[in-house]
Design a protein around this motif. Sequence first.
Motif, PDB file in Angstrom:
ATOM      1  N   CYS A  19       1.207  -1.489   0.386  1.00 23.89           N
ATOM      2  CA  CYS A  19      -0.534  -0.117   0.265  1.00 23.89           C
ATOM      3  C   CYS A  19       0.640   1.800  -0.233  1.00 23.89           C
ATOM      4  O   CYS A  19       0.293   2.727   0.059  1.00 23.89           O
ATOM      5  CB  CYS A  19      -1.530   0.010   0.846  1.00 23.89           C
ATOM      6  SG  CYS A  19      -0.145   0.512   2.627  1.00 23.89           S
ATOM      7  N   GLY A  20       2.298   1.208   0.588  1.00 21.49           N
ATOM      8  CA  GLY A  20       2.850   2.272   0.128  1.00 21.49           C
ATOM      9  C   GLY A  20       3.087   3.130   1.303  1.00 21.49           C
ATOM     10  O   GLY A  20       3.581   4.312   1.362  1.00 21.49           O
ATOM     11  N   THR A  21       2.604   2.586   2.299  1.00 17.62           N
ATOM     12  CA  THR A  21       2.418   3.566   3.910  1.00 17.62           C
ATOM     13  C   THR A  21       4.278   3.446   4.241  1.00 17.62           C
ATOM     14  O   THR A  21       4.558   1.859   4.013  1.00 17.62           O
ATOM     15  CB  THR A  21       1.486   2.883   4.726  1.00 17.62           C
ATOM     16  OG1 THR A  21      -0.362   2.642   4.406  1.00 17.62           O
ATOM     17  CG2 THR A  21       1.525   3.652   6.473  1.00 17.62           C
ATOM     18  N   LYS A  22       4.389   4.140   5.054  1.00 20.78           N
ATOM     19  CA  LYS A  22       5.923   4.135   6.244  1.00 20.78           C
ATOM     20  C   LYS A  22       5.740   3.052   7.072  1.00 20.78           C
ATOM     21  O   LYS A  22       4.248   3.242   7.532  1.00 20.78           O
ATOM     22  CB  LYS A  22       5.635   5.280   6.918  1.00 20.78           C
ATOM     23  CG  LYS A  22       6.199   6.325   5.797  1.00 20.78           C
ATOM     24  CD  LYS A  22       5.930   7.557   6.198  1.00 20.78           C
ATOM     25  CE  LYS A  22       6.884   9.253   5.227  1.00 20.78           C
ATOM     26  NZ  LYS A  22       6.933  10.420   5.906  1.00 20.78           N
ATOM     27  N   MET A  23       6.279   2.955   7.392  1.00 19.65           N
ATOM     28  CA  MET A  23       6.578   1.177   8.112  1.00 19.65           C
ATOM     29  C   MET A  23       8.005   1.893   9.110  1.00 19.65           C
ATOM     30  O   MET A  23       8.610   1.918   8.537  1.00 19.65           O
ATOM     31  CB  MET A  23       6.183   0.043   7.717  1.00 19.65           C
ATOM     32  CG  MET A  23       5.386  -0.050   7.046  1.00 19.65           C
ATOM     33  SD  MET A  23       5.007  -1.922   6.538  1.00 19.65           S
ATOM     34  CE  MET A  23       5.449  -3.387   7.186  1.00 19.65           C
ATOM     35  N   THR A  24       7.710   1.085  10.132  1.00 19.96           N
ATOM     36  CA  THR A  24       9.080   0.986  11.123  1.00 19.96           C
ATOM     37  C   THR A  24       9.481   0.043  11.820  1.00 19.96           C
ATOM     38  O   THR A  24       7.863  -0.848  12.289  1.00 19.96           O
ATOM     39  CB  THR A  24       8.603   2.599  12.124  1.00 19.96           C
ATOM     40  OG1 THR A  24       7.776   2.468  13.041  1.00 19.96           O
ATOM     41  CG2 THR A  24       8.705   3.992  11.743  1.00 19.96           C
ATOM     42  N   ARG A  25      10.178  -0.287  12.166  1.00 17.18           N
ATOM     43  CA  ARG A  25      10.491  -1.423  13.652  1.00 17.18           C
ATOM     44  C   ARG A  25      11.367  -0.816  14.246  1.00 17.18           C
ATOM     45  O   ARG A  25      12.540  -0.601  13.966  1.00 17.18           O
ATOM     46  CB  ARG A  25      10.442  -2.521  12.582  1.00 17.18           C
ATOM     47  CG  ARG A  25      11.011  -3.530  13.552  1.00 17.18           C
ATOM     48  CD  ARG A  25      11.191  -5.045  13.327  1.00 17.18           C
ATOM     49  NE  ARG A  25      12.074  -6.127  14.354  1.00 17.18           N
ATOM     50  CZ  ARG A  25      10.444  -7.084  14.330  1.00 17.18           C
ATOM     51  NH1 ARG A  25       9.662  -7.450  13.595  1.00 17.18           N
ATOM     52  NH2 ARG A  25      10.951  -7.992  15.201  1.00 17.18           N
ATOM     53  N   ILE A  26      10.904  -0.933  15.694  1.00 15.85           N
ATOM     54  CA  ILE A  26      12.498  -0.537  16.728  1.00 15.85           C
ATOM     55  C   ILE A  26      13.389  -1.964  16.899  1.00 15.85           C
ATOM     56  O   ILE A  26      12.297  -3.217  17.333  1.00 15.85           O
ATOM     57  CB  ILE A  26      11.422  -0.391  18.577  1.00 15.85           C
ATOM     58  CG1 ILE A  26      10.456   1.199  17.344  1.00 15.85           C
ATOM     59  CG2 ILE A  26      12.626   0.048  19.550  1.00 15.85           C
ATOM     60  CD1 ILE A  26       9.630   1.390  19.191  1.00 15.85           C
ATOM     61  N   LEU A  27      14.108  -1.244  16.594  1.00 16.29           N
ATOM     62  CA  LEU A  27      15.323  -2.675  16.678  1.00 16.29           C
ATOM     63  C   LEU A  27      15.803  -2.957  18.421  1.00 16.29           C
ATOM     64  O   LEU A  27      16.077  -1.584  19.043  1.00 16.29           O
ATOM     65  CB  LEU A  27      17.025  -2.282  16.210  1.00 16.29           C
ATOM     66  CG  LEU A  27      15.516  -2.588  14.372  1.00 16.29           C
ATOM     67  CD1 LEU A  27      17.437  -2.534  13.527  1.00 16.29           C
ATOM     68  CD2 LEU A  27      15.375  -3.502  13.848  1.00 16.29           C
ATOM     69  N   GLY A  28      16.308  -4.125  19.028  1.00 21.13           N
ATOM     70  CA  GLY A  28      17.436  -4.030  19.814  1.00 21.13           C
ATOM     71  C   GLY A  28      18.432  -3.093  19.835  1.00 21.13           C
ATOM     72  O   GLY A  28      19.224  -2.826  18.129  1.00 21.13           O
ATOM     73  N   LYS A  29      19.769  -3.397  20.676  1.00 23.43           N
ATOM     74  CA  LYS A  29      20.840  -2.538  20.444  1.00 23.43           C
ATOM     75  C   LYS A  29      21.717  -3.398  20.006  1.00 23.43           C
ATOM     76  O   LYS A  29      21.763  -4.570  19.723  1.00 23.43           O
ATOM     77  CB  LYS A  29      21.757  -3.180  21.879  1.00 23.43           C
ATOM     78  CG  LYS A  29      21.407  -2.180  23.252  1.00 23.43           C
ATOM     79  CD  LYS A  29      21.734  -1.718  24.368  1.00 23.43           C
ATOM     80  CE  LYS A  29      20.706  -1.094  24.792  1.00 23.43           C
ATOM     81  NZ  LYS A  29      20.933  -1.108  26.563  1.00 23.43           N
ATOM     82  N   GLU A  30      22.580  -3.296  19.141  1.00 23.30           N
ATOM     83  CA  GLU A  30      24.115  -3.220  18.291  1.00 23.30           C
ATOM     84  C   GLU A  30      24.451  -4.508  18.909  1.00 23.30           C
ATOM     85  O   GLU A  30      25.354  -3.900  19.694  1.00 23.30           O
ATOM     86  CB  GLU A  30      24.190  -2.394  17.257  1.00 23.30           C
ATOM     87  CG  GLU A  30      25.611  -2.785  16.148  1.00 23.30           C
ATOM     88  CD  GLU A  30      25.445  -1.622  15.377  1.00 23.30           C
ATOM     89  OE1 GLU A  30      25.924  -2.411  13.806  1.00 23.30           O
ATOM     90  OE2 GLU A  30      25.772  -0.328  15.614  1.00 23.30           O
ATOM     91  N   SER A  31      24.834  -5.241  18.376  1.00 21.71           N
ATOM     92  CA  SER A  31      25.587  -6.193  19.162  1.00 21.71           C
ATOM     93  C   SER A  31      27.143  -6.566  18.213  1.00 21.71           C
ATOM     94  O   SER A  31      26.988  -5.736  17.365  1.00 21.71           O
ATOM     95  CB  SER A  31      25.764  -7.761  19.560  1.00 21.71           C
ATOM     96  OG  SER A  31      24.722  -8.257  17.640  1.00 21.71           O
TER      97      SER A  31
END
Length: 54
Positions: free
Chosen positions: A42-54
């Motif tokens: 659909c073209g809607t903006k999506m976000t995903r919160i990620l954990g700390k970089e290892s």
Amino acid sequence: MAQTSTSTYNGYCVKCREKRDFEGKVEEKSGRRMAKGVCPVCGTKMTRILGKES
């Protein structure tokens, strides 16, 4: 501070109400890492919160 690596992530599209894979860029803002991209259907903006970089 902002990284520009593009990868595939799985996130929830609020408009489609389904989990979808999307290509996104990892951004870091105020100590939070998140992948930002666009829903391939659909073209809607999506976000995903990620954990700390290892």
